[in-house]
Design an enzyme around this catalytic site. Structure first.
Site, mmCIF file in Angstrom:
data_model
loop_
_atom_site.group_PDB
_atom_site.id
_atom_site.type_symbol
_atom_site.label_atom_id
_atom_site.label_comp_id
_atom_site.label_asym_id
_atom_site.label_seq_id
_atom_site.Cartn_x
_atom_site.Cartn_y
_atom_site.Cartn_z
ATOM 1 N N ALA A 136 17.072 1.773 -3.981
ATOM 2 C CA ALA A 136 16.910 0.329 -4.273
ATOM 3 C C ALA A 136 16.043 0.171 -5.512
ATOM 4 C CB ALA A 136 16.263 -0.364 -3.093
ATOM 5 N N PRO A 137 16.433 -0.758 -6.413
ATOM 6 C CA PRO A 137 15.623 -0.968 -7.614
ATOM 7 C C PRO A 137 14.202 -1.372 -7.226
ATOM 8 C CG PRO A 137 17.682 -2.225 -7.718
ATOM 9 C CD PRO A 137 17.601 -1.635 -6.345
ATOM 10 N N GLY A 138 13.241 -0.964 -8.036
ATOM 11 C CA GLY A 138 11.850 -1.349 -7.772
ATOM 12 C C GLY A 138 10.987 -0.128 -7.526
ATOM 13 N N ILE A 139 9.759 -0.400 -7.100
ATOM 14 C CA ILE A 139 8.795 0.684 -6.875
ATOM 15 C C ILE A 139 9.088 1.319 -5.523
ATOM 16 C CG2 ILE A 139 6.318 1.197 -6.591
ATOM 17 C CD1 ILE A 139 5.836 -1.362 -8.343
ATOM 18 N N ARG A 140 9.140 2.653 -5.475
ATOM 19 C CA ARG A 140 9.407 3.336 -4.209
ATOM 20 C C ARG A 140 8.343 2.998 -3.173
ATOM 21 N NH1 ARG A 140 13.498 4.483 -6.659
ATOM 22 N NH2 ARG A 140 14.474 6.522 -6.804
ATOM 23 N N GLY A 141 8.739 2.822 -1.921
ATOM 24 C CA GLY A 141 7.776 2.586 -0.851
ATOM 25 C C GLY A 141 7.104 3.878 -0.437
ATOM 26 N N LEU A 142 5.888 3.766 0.082
ATOM 27 C CA LEU A 142 5.174 4.951 0.549
ATOM 28 C C LEU A 142 5.580 5.293 1.980
ATOM 29 C CD1 LEU A 142 1.616 4.052 -0.809
ATOM 30 C CD2 LEU A 142 3.294 5.613 -1.807
ATOM 31 N N LYS A 199 16.784 0.878 5.127
ATOM 32 C CA LYS A 199 15.396 1.366 5.056
ATOM 33 C C LYS A 199 15.171 2.430 6.115
ATOM 34 C CE LYS A 199 12.689 -2.525 3.613
ATOM 35 N NZ LYS A 199 11.716 -3.540 3.978
ATOM 36 N N ASP A 205 14.632 -10.988 8.502
ATOM 37 C CA ASP A 205 15.034 -10.363 9.766
ATOM 38 C C ASP A 205 15.529 -8.944 9.463
ATOM 39 O OD1 ASP A 205 15.577 -10.088 12.430
ATOM 40 O OD2 ASP A 205 17.499 -11.117 12.377
#
Ligand SMILES: Nc1ncnc2c1ncn2[C@@H]1O[C@H](COP(=O)(O)OP(=O)(O)OP(=O)(O)O)[C@@H](O)[C@H]1O
Length: 582
Positions: A321-327, A342, A377
């Site tokens: 997904a575009p954007g900053i990777r989640g931790l 996710k 949701d």
């Protein structure tokens, strides 16, 4: 045990589930009439777990009756055949199919999840046996009386418990709004019909009357939110009032948005109700509509079918997904499909001292909570199989590294043990890079309002960085990262100790406990960019004030619930007609 008996046992389990679901939905009107908002929220949250409880109960019964559920080859195909025969004229057939799938999938391994055993595709022929739509709504014909009298009758037929403060005034507003805002209002009475769903839709502090106006031009939503006014110093009278009239499909879509709590509505024939809603909001998918009325397991079934179908019609690849990777989460998406997938990472860095179980518990906490139009949701799936050739090679490599423990490759499939699926939005940090200064100011104001709405619902988002919020198609800011959420009441909001001197400031030893938050530093939790901080603080300076957060906690402790209107304030009758209606 014969296949027929097993089919009967499962259907009985479903029947009990649906009866309890409908009972709790029926109770919603009592809570509304009594203005018992804490009771209503509790009911609405409990209802979400009903389904799994009934599936587990039925599973236990089944295991007692059938100690070796594997049986002979073909046994479960016979059960399925018998079960689908029972559903030919069943008013909740599609839900009963889903119940069967849930049960089967808890009994057997994924390799048995195909159409011969479960309802991957429905066996219901929705064309051949159309849903008995007429049973879900009543029609009203203004030619028989006046427009006013017709509207009076529509309201009267709902038999709300409390009296209206001034129903005649509200009916006048309704007539004026209809004539002003709807192109259908220009037709003579003999060419107008109203179809109104029999049950009101309850959510938070409102009951929605949902229907449509039909004229030679076609149809349009005709939706009236009914609210309570409770007596207070500025509003001495108590009772019900009509708050506005919604006729635009786009506006109705926002009312039915994915970031709101599920409606409580009586729906003895859900497919008919959904068909009615779908005609009003053609852009919404079946999955979205089923979810909106609390049939979230059916939404999962419909969504999965939509995904399978979409995969056959498209050829693009899953990518990160575009954007900053989640931790905590590894997030990927299919560009042609408006959702993200996710998966909880195998390991979290030290800055995230939480367990996998805590992450799941927090996602569930939000699902059951009133999401006030500001929290997306999520649909939770186990063992999802996606075609390997649709994964971009870089993504597959990254998935193997980050979520290897949740992933296995079986033949041509990538099977993911556990994942959340959520509507895709534009991450707020990316959105802000793309827009001009006016839109920046507007969206930062909406971001602040999103924080306030979430806080008022007793949720503290924890991580307030812009990347954890998204912007919807309707340009609203929605929160989507739940791994640090807590109840607002569990947080200790403190003022920063005042330093008397430089020495004091340098050497003071402020002890900070885990639940402590210092609102004066809030803008530093949000973004490092001074321009964006200034915009936020200009429109919401109180977010920096510890007293504001403490006051919000007091309101929640006192059982005060703010109204959250899923339409602009300017649309409310009180704003439009300059008379005080609320
Ligand atoms: N619904 C969504 N729509 C679009 N992008 C999303 C969505 N959910 C997540 N993302 C993207 O994936 C990234 C990580 O998602 P998320 O914030 O949920 O993960 P996380 O691991 O919990 O993050 P954090 O490191 O802040 O805890 C987001 O910053 C965003 O770029």
């Amino acid at each position: 045990m014969q296949p027929k008996h097993i089919a009967e046992l499962i259907l009985k389990g479903f029947k009990r589930h649906f009866a309890l679901f409908e009972d709790s939905t029926a109770a919603a009107s009592r809570y509304f009439n009594q203005a018992d908002w804490p009771g209503f929220l509790q009911l609405s949250s409990e209802r979400i777990s009903f389904y799994d409880q009934r599936v587990n109960e039925t599973l236990q019964q089944l295991k007692q009756q059938l100690p070796d559920p594997g049986g002979s080859a073909g046994f479960w195909q016979d059960v399925k055949q018998q079960y689908s025969d029972f559903l030919q004229m069943h008013p909740q057939a599609e839900l009963a199919e889903t119940f069967y799938n849930s049960l089967f999938c808890r009994l057997f391994e994924r390799k048995y999840f195909h159409n011969q055993n479960i309802f991957v595709q429905t066996t219901l022929n929705r064309q051949q046996l159309p849903a008995p739509v007429a049973s879900v709504y009543d029609s009203y014909f203004p030619i028989q009386n006046s427009l006013k009298q017709t509207l009076r009758q529509i309201i009267a037929d709902f038999r709300f418990g409390p009296d209206f403060i001034d129903l005649e005034r509200d009916i006048r507003y309704l007539v004026r709004s209809f004539l002003d805002q709807s192109s259908h209002g220009k037709y003579p009475l003999h060419l107008i019909r109203f179809d109104i769903l029999k049950s009101a839709f309850y959510r938070n502090k409102a009951a929605y009357i949902i229907g449509r106006v039909v004229t030679p031009e076609g149809q349009q939503p005709f939706v009236i939110p009914v609210l309570h006014q409770q007596a207070c110093s500025t509003a001495p009278s108590e009772g019900l009032y009509l708050d506005t009239l919604i006729t635009e499909p786009e506006q109705l879509s926002v009312v039915f948005g994915f970031s709101r709590a599920y409606f409580m509505v009586q729906s003895p024939v859900p497919s008919a109700l959904i068909q009615f809603l779908r005609e009003l909001m053609p852009h919404k998918t079946l999955a979205e509509l089923y979810a909106s009325i609390g049939l979230h397991k059916q939404a999962k079934t419909e969504f999965y079918r939509e995904l399978l179908q979409h995969l056959t019609r498209s050829s693009d690849h899953f990518v990160a997904a575009p954007g900053i990777r989640g931790l905590v989460m590894m997030v990927f998406t299919l560009p042609s499909f408006p959702y993200v997938f996710k998966v909880i990472r195998d390991e979290f860095p030290e800055s995230k001292p939480i367990s996998r179980a805590t992450v799941k518990a927090r996602y569930l906490q939000v699902k059951k909570h009133d999401r006030v139009g500001r929290m997306a949701d999520t649909m939770e799936y186990s063992d999802v199989a996606l075609p390997i050739d649709r994964f971009a090679p870089e993504l597959l490599e990254e998935l193997k590294q980050s979520i290897g423990g949740s992933l296995r490759i079986e033949d041509e499939l990538v099977v993911i043990k556990h994942l959340y699926i959520e509507r895709r939005m534009i991450p707020l940090n990316l959105y802000l890079e793309q827009v001009g200064s006016d839109e920046k100011a507007r969206i930062m104001k909406d971001y602040g309002q999103a924080l306030k709405d979430i806080i008022a619902a007793n949720i503290f988002p924890g991580d307030m960085l812009l990347k954890n919020f998204g912007v919807t198609r309707h340009k609203r800011v929605i929160f989507y990262d739940y791994d640090e959420v807590q109840y607002l009441l569990d947080v200790n909001f403190r003022a920063l100790p005042k330093a008397k001197s430089i020495d004091d400031a340098l050497y003071s030893d402020v002890s900070v406990a885990p639940g402590d938050v210092f609102p004066e530093q809030i803008s530093t939790y949000v973004t490092a960019q001074p321009e964006l901080r200034d915009l936020l603080l200009k429109s919401h300076p109180e977010l920096m004030d510890p007293a504001y957060w403490q006051q919000m906690q007091q309101r929640i402790r006192a059982g005060q619930f703010d109204d959250v209107f899923p339409y602009p304030d300017g649309m409310r009758f009180s704003a439009r007609f300059h008379e005080k209606s609320a």
